[in-house]
Design a protein around this motif. Sequence first.
Motif, PDB file in Angstrom:
ATOM      1  N   ARG A 139       0.869  -1.172   0.000  1.00  0.00           N
ATOM      2  CA  ARG A 139       0.000   0.000   0.000  1.00  0.00           C
ATOM      3  C   ARG A 139       0.904   1.219   0.000  1.00  0.00           C
ATOM      4  NH1 ARG A 139      -4.339  -0.149   4.654  1.00  0.00           N
ATOM      5  NH2 ARG A 139      -5.222   1.492   3.341  1.00  0.00           N
ATOM      6  N   ALA A 140       0.657   2.117  -0.928  1.00  0.00           N
ATOM      7  CA  ALA A 140       1.565   3.247  -1.123  1.00  0.00           C
ATOM      8  C   ALA A 140       0.780   4.545  -1.246  1.00  0.00           C
ATOM      9  CB  ALA A 140       2.417   3.036  -2.380  1.00  0.00           C
ATOM     10  N   GLY A 141       1.445   5.622  -0.912  1.00  0.00           N
ATOM     11  CA  GLY A 141       0.888   6.964  -1.093  1.00  0.00           C
ATOM     12  C   GLY A 141       2.023   7.942  -1.301  1.00  0.00           C
ATOM     13  N   ILE A 142       1.798   8.940  -2.132  1.00  0.00           N
ATOM     14  CA  ILE A 142       2.812   9.947  -2.426  1.00  0.00           C
ATOM     15  C   ILE A 142       2.294  11.304  -1.964  1.00  0.00           C
ATOM     16  CG2 ILE A 142       4.147  11.093  -4.234  1.00  0.00           C
ATOM     17  CD1 ILE A 142       3.846   8.511  -5.888  1.00  0.00           C
ATOM     18  N   GLU A 143       3.012  11.932  -1.046  1.00  0.00           N
ATOM     19  CA  GLU A 143       2.624  13.269  -0.606  1.00  0.00           C
ATOM     20  C   GLU A 143       2.771  14.258  -1.763  1.00  0.00           C
ATOM     21  OE1 GLU A 143       4.845  14.480   2.795  1.00  0.00           O
ATOM     22  OE2 GLU A 143       4.334  12.704   3.972  1.00  0.00           O
ATOM     23  N   VAL A 144       1.857  15.201  -1.825  1.00  0.00           N
ATOM     24  CA  VAL A 144       1.897  16.226  -2.872  1.00  0.00           C
ATOM     25  C   VAL A 144       2.155  17.574  -2.213  1.00  0.00           C
ATOM     26  CG1 VAL A 144       0.622  17.343  -4.740  1.00  0.00           C
ATOM     27  CG2 VAL A 144       0.306  14.889  -4.315  1.00  0.00           C
ATOM     28  N   GLU A 145       3.303  18.161  -2.528  1.00  0.00           N
ATOM     29  CA  GLU A 145       3.657  19.484  -2.022  1.00  0.00           C
ATOM     30  C   GLU A 145       3.792  20.444  -3.195  1.00  0.00           C
ATOM     31  OE1 GLU A 145       6.246  18.104   1.931  1.00  0.00           O
ATOM     32  OE2 GLU A 145       7.228  19.200   0.305  1.00  0.00           O
ATOM     33  N   TRP A 146       3.343  21.684  -2.986  1.00  0.00           N
ATOM     34  CA  TRP A 146       3.458  22.693  -4.032  1.00  0.00           C
ATOM     35  C   TRP A 146       3.525  24.079  -3.409  1.00  0.00           C
ATOM     36  CZ3 TRP A 146      -1.057  20.708  -2.317  1.00  0.00           C
ATOM     37  CH2 TRP A 146      -2.137  21.573  -2.121  1.00  0.00           C
ATOM     38  N   ILE A 147       3.980  25.029  -4.218  1.00  0.00           N
ATOM     39  CA  ILE A 147       4.077  26.423  -3.800  1.00  0.00           C
ATOM     40  C   ILE A 147       3.311  27.275  -4.797  1.00  0.00           C
ATOM     41  CG2 ILE A 147       5.665  28.389  -3.562  1.00  0.00           C
ATOM     42  CD1 ILE A 147       7.745  26.392  -2.504  1.00  0.00           C
ATOM     43  N   VAL A 148       2.465  28.179  -4.295  1.00  0.00           N
ATOM     44  CA  VAL A 148       1.729  29.084  -5.174  1.00  0.00           C
ATOM     45  C   VAL A 148       2.303  30.486  -5.068  1.00  0.00           C
ATOM     46  CG1 VAL A 148      -0.418  27.774  -5.181  1.00  0.00           C
ATOM     47  CG2 VAL A 148      -0.057  29.489  -3.407  1.00  0.00           C
ATOM     48  N   ASP A 149       2.356  31.145  -6.223  1.00  0.00           N
ATOM     49  CA  ASP A 149       2.761  32.540  -6.271  1.00  0.00           C
ATOM     50  C   ASP A 149       1.521  33.418  -6.117  1.00  0.00           C
ATOM     51  OD1 ASP A 149       5.381  31.879  -6.696  1.00  0.00           O
ATOM     52  OD2 ASP A 149       5.229  31.997  -8.878  1.00  0.00           O
ATOM     53  N   GLY A 150       1.619  34.436  -5.302  1.00  0.00           N
ATOM     54  CA  GLY A 150       0.492  35.348  -5.113  1.00  0.00           C
ATOM     55  C   GLY A 150      -0.302  34.985  -3.875  1.00  0.00           C
ATOM     56  N   GLY A 151      -1.003  35.952  -3.335  1.00  0.00           N
ATOM     57  CA  GLY A 151      -1.835  35.692  -2.170  1.00  0.00           C
ATOM     58  C   GLY A 151      -1.052  35.800  -0.873  1.00  0.00           C
ATOM     59  N   GLU A 152      -1.676  35.377   0.200  1.00  0.00           N
ATOM     60  CA  GLU A 152      -1.123  35.488   1.546  1.00  0.00           C
ATOM     61  C   GLU A 152       0.034  34.513   1.743  1.00  0.00           C
ATOM     62  OE1 GLU A 152      -0.478  37.031   5.020  1.00  0.00           O
ATOM     63  OE2 GLU A 152      -2.403  37.612   4.149  1.00  0.00           O
ATOM     64  N   ALA A 153       1.164  35.006   2.254  1.00  0.00           N
ATOM     65  CA  ALA A 153       2.300  34.135   2.577  1.00  0.00           C
ATOM     66  C   ALA A 153       2.059  33.519   3.949  1.00  0.00           C
ATOM     67  CB  ALA A 153       3.601  34.912   2.523  1.00  0.00           C
ATOM     68  N   GLY A 154       2.247  34.287   5.003  1.00  0.00           N
ATOM     69  CA  GLY A 154       1.943  33.809   6.341  1.00  0.00           C
ATOM     70  C   GLY A 154       3.010  32.889   6.904  1.00  0.00           C
ATOM     71  N   PRO A 155       2.966  32.636   8.215  1.00  0.00           N
ATOM     72  CA  PRO A 155       3.961  31.794   8.876  1.00  0.00           C
ATOM     73  C   PRO A 155       3.870  30.335   8.409  1.00  0.00           C
ATOM     74  CG  PRO A 155       2.666  33.046  10.477  1.00  0.00           C
ATOM     75  CD  PRO A 155       1.975  33.160   9.167  1.00  0.00           C
ATOM     76  N   ALA A 156       4.977  29.623   8.581  1.00  0.00           N
ATOM     77  CA  ALA A 156       4.995  28.189   8.284  1.00  0.00           C
ATOM     78  C   ALA A 156       3.944  27.480   9.139  1.00  0.00           C
ATOM     79  CB  ALA A 156       6.375  27.618   8.584  1.00  0.00           C
ATOM     80  N   TYR A 157       3.151  26.632   8.502  1.00  0.00           N
ATOM     81  CA  TYR A 157       2.099  25.847   9.173  1.00  0.00           C
ATOM     82  C   TYR A 157       1.058  26.741   9.864  1.00  0.00           C
ATOM     83  CZ  TYR A 157       5.977  22.552   8.675  1.00  0.00           C
ATOM     84  OH  TYR A 157       7.024  21.824   8.171  1.00  0.00           O
ATOM     85  N   GLY A 158       1.009  28.029   9.478  1.00  0.00           N
ATOM     86  CA  GLY A 158       0.245  28.986  10.253  1.00  0.00           C
ATOM     87  C   GLY A 158      -1.195  29.178   9.790  1.00  0.00           C
ATOM     88  N   LEU A 184      -6.612  12.790   3.168  1.00  0.00           N
ATOM     89  CA  LEU A 184      -6.388  12.515   4.578  1.00  0.00           C
ATOM     90  C   LEU A 184      -6.016  13.782   5.333  1.00  0.00           C
ATOM     91  CD1 LEU A 184      -4.309   9.202   4.344  1.00  0.00           C
ATOM     92  CD2 LEU A 184      -6.786   9.474   4.624  1.00  0.00           C
ATOM     93  N   GLN A 185      -5.273  14.666   4.670  1.00  0.00           N
ATOM     94  CA  GLN A 185      -4.786  15.861   5.363  1.00  0.00           C
ATOM     95  C   GLN A 185      -4.391  16.922   4.350  1.00  0.00           C
ATOM     96  OE1 GLN A 185      -2.319  15.499   9.088  1.00  0.00           O
ATOM     97  NE2 GLN A 185      -0.733  16.297   7.754  1.00  0.00           N
ATOM     98  N   LEU A 186      -4.642  18.174   4.711  1.00  0.00           N
ATOM     99  CA  LEU A 186      -4.221  19.332   3.921  1.00  0.00           C
ATOM    100  C   LEU A 186      -3.767  20.404   4.890  1.00  0.00           C
ATOM    101  CD1 LEU A 186      -4.080  21.198   1.382  1.00  0.00           C
ATOM    102  CD2 LEU A 186      -6.521  21.646   1.719  1.00  0.00           C
ATOM    103  N   HIS A 187      -2.562  20.944   4.674  1.00  0.00           N
ATOM    104  CA  HIS A 187      -2.090  21.974   5.595  1.00  0.00           C
ATOM    105  C   HIS A 187      -1.070  22.884   4.924  1.00  0.00           C
ATOM    106  CE1 HIS A 187       0.933  18.732   6.223  1.00  0.00           C
ATOM    107  NE2 HIS A 187       1.773  19.753   6.302  1.00  0.00           N
ATOM    108  N   PRO A 188      -0.901  24.103   5.468  1.00  0.00           N
ATOM    109  CA  PRO A 188       0.194  24.962   5.016  1.00  0.00           C
ATOM    110  C   PRO A 188       1.519  24.310   5.393  1.00  0.00           C
ATOM    111  CG  PRO A 188      -1.408  26.191   6.323  1.00  0.00           C
ATOM    112  CD  PRO A 188      -1.716  24.748   6.512  1.00  0.00           C
ATOM    113  N   GLU A 189       2.504  24.421   4.506  1.00  0.00           N
ATOM    114  CA  GLU A 189       3.824  23.849   4.772  1.00  0.00           C
ATOM    115  C   GLU A 189       4.807  24.946   5.169  1.00  0.00           C
ATOM    116  OE1 GLU A 189       6.266  21.803   5.029  1.00  0.00           O
ATOM    117  OE2 GLU A 189       5.322  19.825   4.999  1.00  0.00           O
ATOM    118  N   TYR A 190       6.110  24.642   5.062  1.00  0.00           N
ATOM    119  CA  TYR A 190       7.133  25.528   5.627  1.00  0.00           C
ATOM    120  C   TYR A 190       7.335  26.806   4.826  1.00  0.00           C
ATOM    121  CZ  TYR A 190      11.464  26.931   7.896  1.00  0.00           C
ATOM    122  OH  TYR A 190      12.409  27.637   8.591  1.00  0.00           O
ATOM    123  N   SER A 191       7.526  26.675   3.516  1.00  0.00           N
ATOM    124  CA  SER A 191       7.886  27.839   2.703  1.00  0.00           C
ATOM    125  C   SER A 191       6.680  28.747   2.467  1.00  0.00           C
ATOM    126  CB  SER A 191       8.449  27.380   1.360  1.00  0.00           C
ATOM    127  OG  SER A 191       9.667  26.705   1.527  1.00  0.00           O
TER     128      SER A 191
END
Length: 436
Positions: A139-158, A184-191
């Motif tokens: 059983r496998a899963g691949i995390e999907v991370e991305w960065i968007v340009d524009g909009g609110e930056a904000g603190p990491a995980y904030g 399963l989960q969606l959250h702001p990341e570090y950058s």
Amino acid sequence: MSTVKPRAERAAEARLAATRIEAEGVDGVIVGWVDNSGVTRVKTVPVRGLENAARWGLGASPCFDGFLVDDSLAPSAGPVGDLRLVPDLAALHRLAAQPGWAWAPGDRWTQQGDPHPGCQRQFARRATEALAERGLTVRAGIEVEWIVDGGEAGPAYGMRRLIGHSDYLRDLLRTLREQKLTVLQLHPEYSDGQFELSLAPGDPVEAADTAMLVRHTVQAVSLRHGLRASFAPVTAPNGVGNGGHLHLSLWRDGQNLGHGGSGPHGLTREAEAFLAGVLAELPALLALGAPSVASYLRLVPGHWSGPHRCWGLENREAALRLITGSAPEQANAEIKCFDAAANPYLAVGGVLAAGLAGLGAALRLPAETPGDPDGVAERLPAGLGQAADALRKSEVLRAAMGDPLWQSVLDVREAEIALFAELGPAEIIEAVRYRY
């Protein structure tokens, strides 16, 4: 061995599928595959052309095996020949963020109806079938991370960043739900502007399909909100980039082999041997899972990118992170050194092949690295050239991939090394930022 269904059977299935999705408002069907540089390529047909596409396939030149990230060709790629791109109707999805369109991943076959030896998706399927012959599933899963340009930056995980993008993220969740994908989960990341999605696990090929479908959906929803999404390994010099972490667990007869065994932290001997095989091949696997020159701008100590060839329980700086979970079925391992430039079928297929080799040799894991591995554990390749050299020397991956696929991957890696040889980090980042 993977076999294609008879043409008449494929056509009959496509006829029913086309009738169904046309009633749902679909006008066109996208058939996609991922090349050796990690770029998604597509062909499309009108919805009423799906039957013919399933019966005969769509023309797709073998030169695509030599495409580089900038659309130039490796020197070994030539103009002669043709292949057939056959949509997998079992993975057909209506695209909720692209009204009037549906998507299916494609397998590539020869004109004579044999599997194309360079087809990355069929490589992943072969590796899955080889495990099944041992009575094992993954059983496998691949995390999907991305960065968007524009909009609110904000603190990491904030919370501030979540509030600033709440309409965008709500739209994304709704769209994924319409496409019958389980988040399963969606959250702001570090950058700045970075987010991460985790999806329900599936079989290895399904996990790779899901990762691609989610990325297409993220791009489409982002554009609807005036944002531009990047899945590149790094989007800013010295920044924390986008991982493509692969989670997997080994199962037999409905039992998770990562729990209840006599090995480290409850691993069964089979699970330990599998993971030891992966760890043994990690330098070569980087040429599949961290395939870009830009990947090695991300793969540095202190960024939780897994730049060291070691393993540890919940150690986010180790390349192989063991996760016991709070319930037996949750136990899994995470490969942290892979990123979002990877062709997920190559990455999954390579990891399964390495794990199979570990099973065959009854390998054992080396001593655990319980803390920061920097200065203690072996560094993984620090550049794409070193990773390509490791792949060139890997008998395990060469045998599993077959010479045509193995060689075409190496040809693309060598050509991209030459392509970016005179560029500095900022120029490399800019060149690949929106290619993935």
